[in-house]
Design an enzyme around this catalytic site. Structure first.
Site, short mmCIF file in Angstrom:
data_model
loop_
_atom_site.label_atom_id
_atom_site.label_comp_id
_atom_site.label_asym_id
_atom_site.label_seq_id
_atom_site.Cartn_x
_atom_site.Cartn_y
_atom_site.Cartn_z
N GLY A 202 4.67 7.36 3.16
CA GLY A 202 5.52 6.43 2.45
C GLY A 202 4.77 5.19 2.01
O GLY A 202 3.55 5.09 2.14
N GLY B 143 0.82 -1.20 0.00
CA GLY B 143 0.00 0.00 0.00
C GLY B 143 0.85 1.25 0.00
O GLY B 143 2.08 1.20 0.12
N GLY C 154 0.82 5.34 1.59
CA GLY C 154 0.21 6.29 2.52
C GLY C 154 0.85 7.65 2.41
O GLY C 154 1.73 7.89 1.58
N LYS D 242 7.76 -0.39 6.20
CA LYS D 242 7.28 0.93 5.81
C LYS D 242 8.48 1.78 5.40
O LYS D 242 9.36 2.08 6.21
CB LYS D 242 6.53 1.60 6.96
CG LYS D 242 5.88 2.92 6.55
CD LYS D 242 4.98 3.45 7.65
CE LYS D 242 4.24 4.69 7.21
NZ LYS D 242 3.34 5.21 8.24
N ASP E 155 -5.04 9.86 13.58
CA ASP E 155 -5.39 9.39 12.24
C ASP E 155 -6.06 8.02 12.30
O ASP E 155 -5.74 7.12 11.52
CB ASP E 155 -4.15 9.34 11.35
CG ASP E 155 -4.50 9.31 9.85
OD1 ASP E 155 -5.63 9.71 9.50
OD2 ASP E 155 -3.65 8.90 9.05
N VAL F 60 4.40 0.81 1.87
CA VAL F 60 4.56 -0.37 2.72
C VAL F 60 4.77 -1.58 1.82
O VAL F 60 4.03 -1.79 0.84
CB VAL F 60 3.32 -0.59 3.62
CG1 VAL F 60 3.53 -1.81 4.51
CG2 VAL F 60 3.07 0.64 4.47
#
Length: 647
Positions: free
Chosen positions: A352, A347, A349, A368, A465, A354
């Site tokens: 950065g 993924g 984000g 990450k 978050d 992952v």
């Protein structure tokens, strides 16, 4: 002696010095004594008798002297292949060093010496108890790629040797838990040694040695040799022999039988070779003094450096040890992710990407890779890692370690195969796998994780978050809160903080944060309330529209006021217990109230979800519902806003 053999001998001398002079000193700050006190006299009696007693008892000796507050529990341990004389000499030197370094501490520990021996004492019982800290790891400066380019088979054999030695050492006797081993890899040999203090159990010895191997892999994988020392065990490996092998030495791949050369081969000139070059005697005369000079110089540098390091505060040393135990070798992580291949990308984000990785021992990890636009310095990054590593809870994703090289900064987490909550919840097919029992477990698990951050850990942390994408699920669908990129540390008496650059995800951000930049623990409570309503309705806040065109919060509030809240529930949950569902809707609405002081804290939320005899207050209007609020277009997309000022 040709140049190749000379080079190998030179490297062995230098590498041997690096490792043999390493050690671990700890002067504990748990208490002090005066020289002429009863405790001081008992300690002097213990230390003065230690060299003779440990050599008489086969290399391990423990005793207790005194009683009450003046009792001294102490032990000494020599390496299992050490002679009685060498053991006595080593312990005698350690006694002098520990008295000079820790002159009035009631507890101290010292591992050191050419063949390493341990001296330890305390005013508490230290026998038959496993302790893994403090620890010290070290390695040679040479990289394993200088030995072989075929790294995977090398580490496969290396791991097999370590596993074999863990078993052998831990299955030792009550007087000796020690093992040595040799493994052949291509043209090289791996030499390794492991030992535990014999007073601990087989189980504890095995756990201790596995921990040292794991710590070495985190900090030093890819280096040519290394060691780890802890209070109850130690291990070392290298590419040259540094111990006295015996019939008990584990040999994974025995070398072929030695064939003696023909007698005529010894009939060579002692001064010149057949080709007219220098003979071996001349080479020795030239080379040996050079090697001795280099060795003495290196030893002097190391001793000076050790003297300087020992002047540092113990607290600083403890932090460094803890931090280094979390550090992974960058090259090893790069290999584990196939050079951060797109095929391994899990993924993307705001901070950065992952990636999935697999370490050489088969362990899956999530890596990450932080974006390179962060202005956070190395010290701040390390401090953040240390903070995150100290957060331990079943509903938080576990940080395994970190790595950095140049501008590259990596965080290594446990890998969770079920991905994130949004992967299931917002997919019409996969959502069917989330029955009410699973959803209720997810809701309560998230609540406990947030409560830990706010109230139960040694720190007070606001996540800032919380959303479905940042809730990961393990094999049993237990939730784990992830992504602490925006988290803030609060002091004990701090209630609020503010920023000029609000950061987070629209839809999950409370009104006071969007409007004024003010955030607190109640900001996380608001995000949790949104999550609860999403889990029950089965749709994303940024995508939901009722038949009347209402957004998710307005729809939930109006349904509550009309008494039709059962219509909110995901049709896939038709067989679930209505009372539990209604209660979760009630709690969710309490959490998204417009005024932050009206929202419950997370301890109250956990009680509301678990104690059905507890009466709940009526919720007031949620945020962004009443027309008196300025209209906010939060549902166009679910953009994450990143804050780039230093944390």
């Amino acid at each position: 002696m040709d140049v190749k053999n000379l080079s190998f001998l030179f490297s062995c001398v230098i590498l041997g010095i690096n490792l043999s002079t390493a050690g671990l000193l700890k002067c504990y700050d748990t208490g002090n004594f005066t020289t002429n006190s009863t405790y001081g006299k008992n300690l002097d009696l213990f230390l003065s008798s230690l060299p003779a007693n440990v050599s008489r008892n086969g290399g391990f000796y423990r005793t207790t002297i005194g009683q009450g507050s003046n009792v001294v529990h102490g032990l000494a341990l020599c390496r299992g292949d050490t002679s009685s004389e060498a053991c006595s000499n080593c312990v005698n030197l350690r006694v002098k060093e520990i008295k000079a370094s820790c002159p009035n501490q009631t507890e101290a520990l010292l591992w050191e010496g050419d063949v390493v021996c341990l001296v330890r004492y305390a005013n508490r019982s230290i026998f038959q108890t496993l302790e893994l800290e403090p620890s010290q790891a070290g390695y040679n400066t040479g990289n394993i790629l200088g030995v072989t380019w075929n790294v995977t088979p090398f580490y496969h054999i290396w791991a097999n040797l370590m596993d074999g030695l863990v078993e052998r050492a831990s299955n030792g006797t009550s007087s000796l838990k020690f093992a040595t081993g040799i493994a052949n890899v291509e043209l090289e040999k791996i030499y390794a040694l492991m030992q535990c203090t014999p007073d601990i159990s087989q189980k504890d010895c095995k756990a201790c040695l596995n921990q040292t191997v794991d710590q070495y892999q985190r900090c030093c994988l890819g280096q040519r040799g290394g060691y780890v020392l802890t209070p109850n065990c130690h291990f070392r490996w290298d590419l040259y022999s540094f111990f006295n092998s015996s019939d008990d030495t584990l040999n994974l791949n025995p070398p072929p039988p030695h064939i003696s050369p023909p007698l005529s081969a010894t009939n060579n000139s002692t001064n010149r070779g057949d080709n007219g070059g220098l003979g071996s005697q001349a080479v020795v005369i030239i080379v040996v003094p050079i090697i001795i000079l280099v060795a003495i110089s290196a030893l002097a540098c190391i001793l000076l450096r050790k003297r300087k390091n020992r002047k540092q505060e113990n607290k600083s040393a403890d932090n460094n040890n803890s931090l280094e135990s979390l550090r992974f070798n960058f090259s090893a992580i790069k290999v584990s992710t196939d050079n951060f291949s797109e095929n391994n990308k899990l993924g993307q984000g705001g901070f950065g990407s992952v990636y999935k990785g697999r370490l050489y021992d088969g362990q899956d990890i999530a890596v990450k890779r932080l974006s390179d636009n962060s202005v956070q310095g190395d010290l701040e990054f390390k401090n953040e890692v240390l903070l995150m590593a100290k957060l331990q809870h079943r509903n938080l994703v576990r940080l395994l370690g970190f790595s950095f090289e140049g501008k590259e900064r990596l965080l290594i987490y446990e890998f969770l195969p079920n991905s994130s909550l949004d992967h299931f919840l917002f997919n019409p097919v996969r959502r069917l796998q989330l029955d009410w029992d699973k959803r209720h477990k997810i809701i309560t698990g998230i609540a406990r994780g947030i409560r830990y951050l706010h109230e139960d850990s040694r720190y007070r942390i606001v996540h800032r978050d919380l959303k479905a994408a940042n809730i990961l699920l393990d094999d049993d669908m237990n939730p784990k809160i992830a992504d602490f990129g925006l988290a803030r540390l609060f002091s004990v008496d701090q209630t609020h903080d503010a920023t000029s650059k609000p950061a987070g995800t629209f839809g999950y951000m409370p009104p006071e944060y969007i409007r004024y930049g003010t955030y607190s623990v109640k900001s996380d409570v608001y995000s949790f309330g949104v999550l609860v309503l999403e889990i029950i309705i089965g749709e994303k806040i940024s995508c939901f529209r009722s038949e009347e065109g209402e957004d998710l919060l307005t729809y939930a509030w109006q349904s509550w006021k009309r008494g039709t809240e059962m219509n909110m529930i995901d049709p896939a949950l038709k067989d679930g217990p209505r009372i539990e569902m209604m209660r979760c809707i009630h709690v969710g609405l309490l959490c998204v109230q417009a005024i932050d002081s009206n929202r419950p804290n997370m301890t109250s939320v956990v009680l509301m979800l678990s104690n059905y005899s507890m009466s709940l207050p009526l919720p007031s209007r949620p945020a962004f519902v009443d027309s008196t609020m300025e209209p906010l277009q939060l549902t166009v997309n679910e953009a994450s806003v990143s804050e780039l000022d230093p944390r």
